[in-house]
Design a protein around this motif. Sequence first.
Motif, PDB file in Angstrom:
ATOM      1  N   ARG A  71       0.832  -1.212   0.000  1.00  0.00           N
ATOM      2  CA  ARG A  71       0.000   0.000   0.000  1.00  0.00           C
ATOM      3  C   ARG A  71       0.869   1.266   0.000  1.00  0.00           C
ATOM      4  N   GLU A  72       1.982   1.207   0.717  1.00  0.00           N
ATOM      5  CA  GLU A  72       2.875   2.358   0.744  1.00  0.00           C
ATOM      6  C   GLU A  72       3.507   2.595  -0.631  1.00  0.00           C
ATOM      7  N   CYS A  73       3.839   1.512  -1.327  1.00  0.00           N
ATOM      8  CA  CYS A  73       4.376   1.638  -2.686  1.00  0.00           C
ATOM      9  C   CYS A  73       3.359   2.278  -3.620  1.00  0.00           C
ATOM     10  N   LEU A  74       2.108   1.829  -3.545  1.00  0.00           N
ATOM     11  CA  LEU A  74       1.065   2.375  -4.407  1.00  0.00           C
ATOM     12  C   LEU A  74       0.786   3.838  -4.086  1.00  0.00           C
ATOM     13  N   ARG A  75       0.977   4.221  -2.822  1.00  0.00           N
ATOM     14  CA  ARG A  75       0.740   5.607  -2.428  1.00  0.00           C
ATOM     15  C   ARG A  75       1.859   6.524  -2.886  1.00  0.00           C
ATOM     16  N   ILE A  76       3.091   6.172  -2.540  1.00  0.00           N
ATOM     17  CA  ILE A  76       4.205   7.078  -2.754  1.00  0.00           C
ATOM     18  C   ILE A  76       4.619   7.163  -4.220  1.00  0.00           C
ATOM     19  N   ASP A  77       4.377   6.100  -4.974  1.00  0.00           N
ATOM     20  CA  ASP A  77       4.718   6.077  -6.400  1.00  0.00           C
ATOM     21  C   ASP A  77       3.446   5.862  -7.213  1.00  0.00           C
ATOM     22  N   THR A  78       2.698   6.924  -7.427  1.00  0.00           N
ATOM     23  CA  THR A  78       1.433   6.833  -8.153  1.00  0.00           C
ATOM     24  C   THR A  78       1.714   6.561  -9.617  1.00  0.00           C
ATOM     25  N   LEU A  79       1.270   5.417 -10.108  1.00  0.00           N
ATOM     26  CA  LEU A  79       1.608   4.981 -11.467  1.00  0.00           C
ATOM     27  C   LEU A  79       1.148   5.976 -12.523  1.00  0.00           C
ATOM     28  N   ILE A  80      -0.097   6.439 -12.423  1.00  0.00           N
ATOM     29  CA  ILE A  80      -0.629   7.422 -13.374  1.00  0.00           C
ATOM     30  C   ILE A  80      -0.927   8.690 -12.576  1.00  0.00           C
ATOM     31  N   PRO A  81       0.043   9.605 -12.468  1.00  0.00           N
ATOM     32  CA  PRO A  81      -0.086  10.758 -11.557  1.00  0.00           C
ATOM     33  C   PRO A  81      -1.332  11.600 -11.784  1.00  0.00           C
ATOM     34  N   SER A  82      -1.743  11.779 -13.025  1.00  0.00           N
ATOM     35  CA  SER A  82      -2.893  12.638 -13.313  1.00  0.00           C
ATOM     36  C   SER A  82      -4.188  11.858 -13.419  1.00  0.00           C
ATOM     37  N   GLY A  83      -4.117  10.529 -13.244  1.00  0.00           N
ATOM     38  CA  GLY A  83      -5.311   9.715 -13.422  1.00  0.00           C
ATOM     39  C   GLY A  83      -5.707   9.637 -14.895  1.00  0.00           C
ATOM     40  N   VAL A  84      -6.812   9.001 -15.154  1.00  0.00           N
ATOM     41  CA  VAL A  84      -7.335   8.867 -16.518  1.00  0.00           C
ATOM     42  C   VAL A  84      -8.313  10.013 -16.776  1.00  0.00           C
ATOM     43  N   VAL A  85      -8.330  10.507 -18.006  1.00  0.00           N
ATOM     44  CA  VAL A  85      -9.199  11.630 -18.357  1.00  0.00           C
ATOM     45  C   VAL A  85     -10.669  11.264 -18.157  1.00  0.00           C
ATOM     46  N   HIS A  86     -11.416  12.154 -17.501  1.00  0.00           N
ATOM     47  CA  HIS A  86     -12.850  12.008 -17.328  1.00  0.00           C
ATOM     48  C   HIS A  86     -13.560  13.159 -18.055  1.00  0.00           C
ATOM     49  N   ARG A  87     -14.828  12.981 -18.284  1.00  0.00           N
ATOM     50  CA  ARG A  87     -15.625  14.018 -18.947  1.00  0.00           C
ATOM     51  C   ARG A  87     -16.875  14.313 -18.140  1.00  0.00           C
ATOM     52  N   ALA A  88     -17.105  15.585 -17.883  1.00  0.00           N
ATOM     53  CA  ALA A  88     -18.328  15.977 -17.173  1.00  0.00           C
ATOM     54  C   ALA A  88     -19.529  15.744 -18.083  1.00  0.00           C
ATOM     55  N   GLN A  89     -20.485  14.964 -17.622  1.00  0.00           N
ATOM     56  CA  GLN A  89     -21.653  14.637 -18.439  1.00  0.00           C
ATOM     57  C   GLN A  89     -22.734  15.713 -18.366  1.00  0.00           C
ATOM     58  N   GLN A  90     -22.623  16.600 -17.408  1.00  0.00           N
ATOM     59  CA  GLN A  90     -23.581  17.691 -17.268  1.00  0.00           C
ATOM     60  C   GLN A  90     -22.890  18.857 -16.555  1.00  0.00           C
ATOM     61  N   ASN A  91     -23.545  19.996 -16.509  1.00  0.00           N
ATOM     62  CA  ASN A  91     -22.984  21.137 -15.787  1.00  0.00           C
ATOM     63  C   ASN A  91     -22.861  20.791 -14.299  1.00  0.00           C
ATOM     64  N   VAL A  92     -21.715  21.125 -13.732  1.00  0.00           N
ATOM     65  CA  VAL A  92     -21.460  20.780 -12.333  1.00  0.00           C
ATOM     66  C   VAL A  92     -20.934  22.018 -11.603  1.00  0.00           C
ATOM     67  N   ASN A  93     -21.477  22.296 -10.436  1.00  0.00           N
ATOM     68  CA  ASN A  93     -20.959  23.334  -9.562  1.00  0.00           C
ATOM     69  C   ASN A  93     -20.251  22.658  -8.398  1.00  0.00           C
ATOM     70  N   PHE A  94     -18.948  22.904  -8.317  1.00  0.00           N
ATOM     71  CA  PHE A  94     -18.145  22.275  -7.264  1.00  0.00           C
ATOM     72  C   PHE A  94     -17.391  23.376  -6.531  1.00  0.00           C
ATOM     73  N   GLY A  95     -17.859  23.697  -5.328  1.00  0.00           N
ATOM     74  CA  GLY A  95     -17.255  24.797  -4.594  1.00  0.00           C
ATOM     75  C   GLY A  95     -17.409  26.083  -5.381  1.00  0.00           C
ATOM     76  N   GLU A  96     -16.308  26.734  -5.641  1.00  0.00           N
ATOM     77  CA  GLU A  96     -16.333  27.991  -6.395  1.00  0.00           C
ATOM     78  C   GLU A  96     -16.184  27.775  -7.898  1.00  0.00           C
ATOM     79  N   TYR A  97     -16.169  26.527  -8.326  1.00  0.00           N
ATOM     80  CA  TYR A  97     -15.947  26.236  -9.738  1.00  0.00           C
ATOM     81  C   TYR A  97     -17.243  25.862 -10.440  1.00  0.00           C
ATOM     82  N   ASN A  98     -17.424  26.365 -11.653  1.00  0.00           N
ATOM     83  CA  ASN A  98     -18.533  26.001 -12.515  1.00  0.00           C
ATOM     84  C   ASN A  98     -17.964  25.219 -13.689  1.00  0.00           C
TER      85      ASN A  98
END
Length: 219
Positions: free
Chosen positions: A78-105
């Motif tokens: 678990r420590e290896c998976l944490r400290i050395d993140t294989l895909i640092p930015s993760g996989v690209v996702h797409r917002a399926q609808q308008n989303v308000n998250f905190g101060e972001y639209n």
Amino acid sequence: MQNHFPQDNEVTFQCLADFLLPSTSGTAVQLSMLLERLLLNPAVVKRMQQEIDEVVDSDRLPTLNDRVNLPYTEATLRECLRIDTLIPSGVVHRAQQNVNFGEYNIPANTLLLFNLDSMNNQIDVWNDPYTFRPDRFLDETGSLVLSKDRSISFSAGKRECPGQTYTRNTMFLIVATLMQRFNLSQTGSDPLPDISRRRTGLVYGPDDFWIQFVPRQTI
């Protein structure tokens, strides 16, 4: 006789290929980074070997049934998976609808990347995130505490990596077996791995290094 898959089978085949190729290649890179960390942390190797020797009979190899009784070995993974993140930015996702998250639209169809590496190394969460310390996942009795694992190496939610179980199981079996049967050492006059020379991009990975597996005398 037509030599092609029906449409449904073609989709199934493509999905299976999508699971197989990233999971096998990604697991190999993650294991390389773990071996690099173990070569730099011989005390961790010694403690893993001691735990495995106490739990697993020397006349057999570790199995997934042993996993619950090898908390320090699991914590090291678990420590290896944490400290050395294989895909640092993760996989690209797409917002399926308008989303308000905190101060972001966030408008619909916006492509989103998440800095998983930054979250796995937050100082306010992990205190000493750049120190390889498996004990952070254990309590004072040495038992694994799942609530302490707040890493998100496989992302999270409904879109988390479907290969997570395969990767964790495969890494456990390979690493536990290697620790049971071998000691790790450098070859000749080769220098220790330099973890500052990691290859970065879509996938995080180690620079080339040599490692020698020396058969050990198990109990």
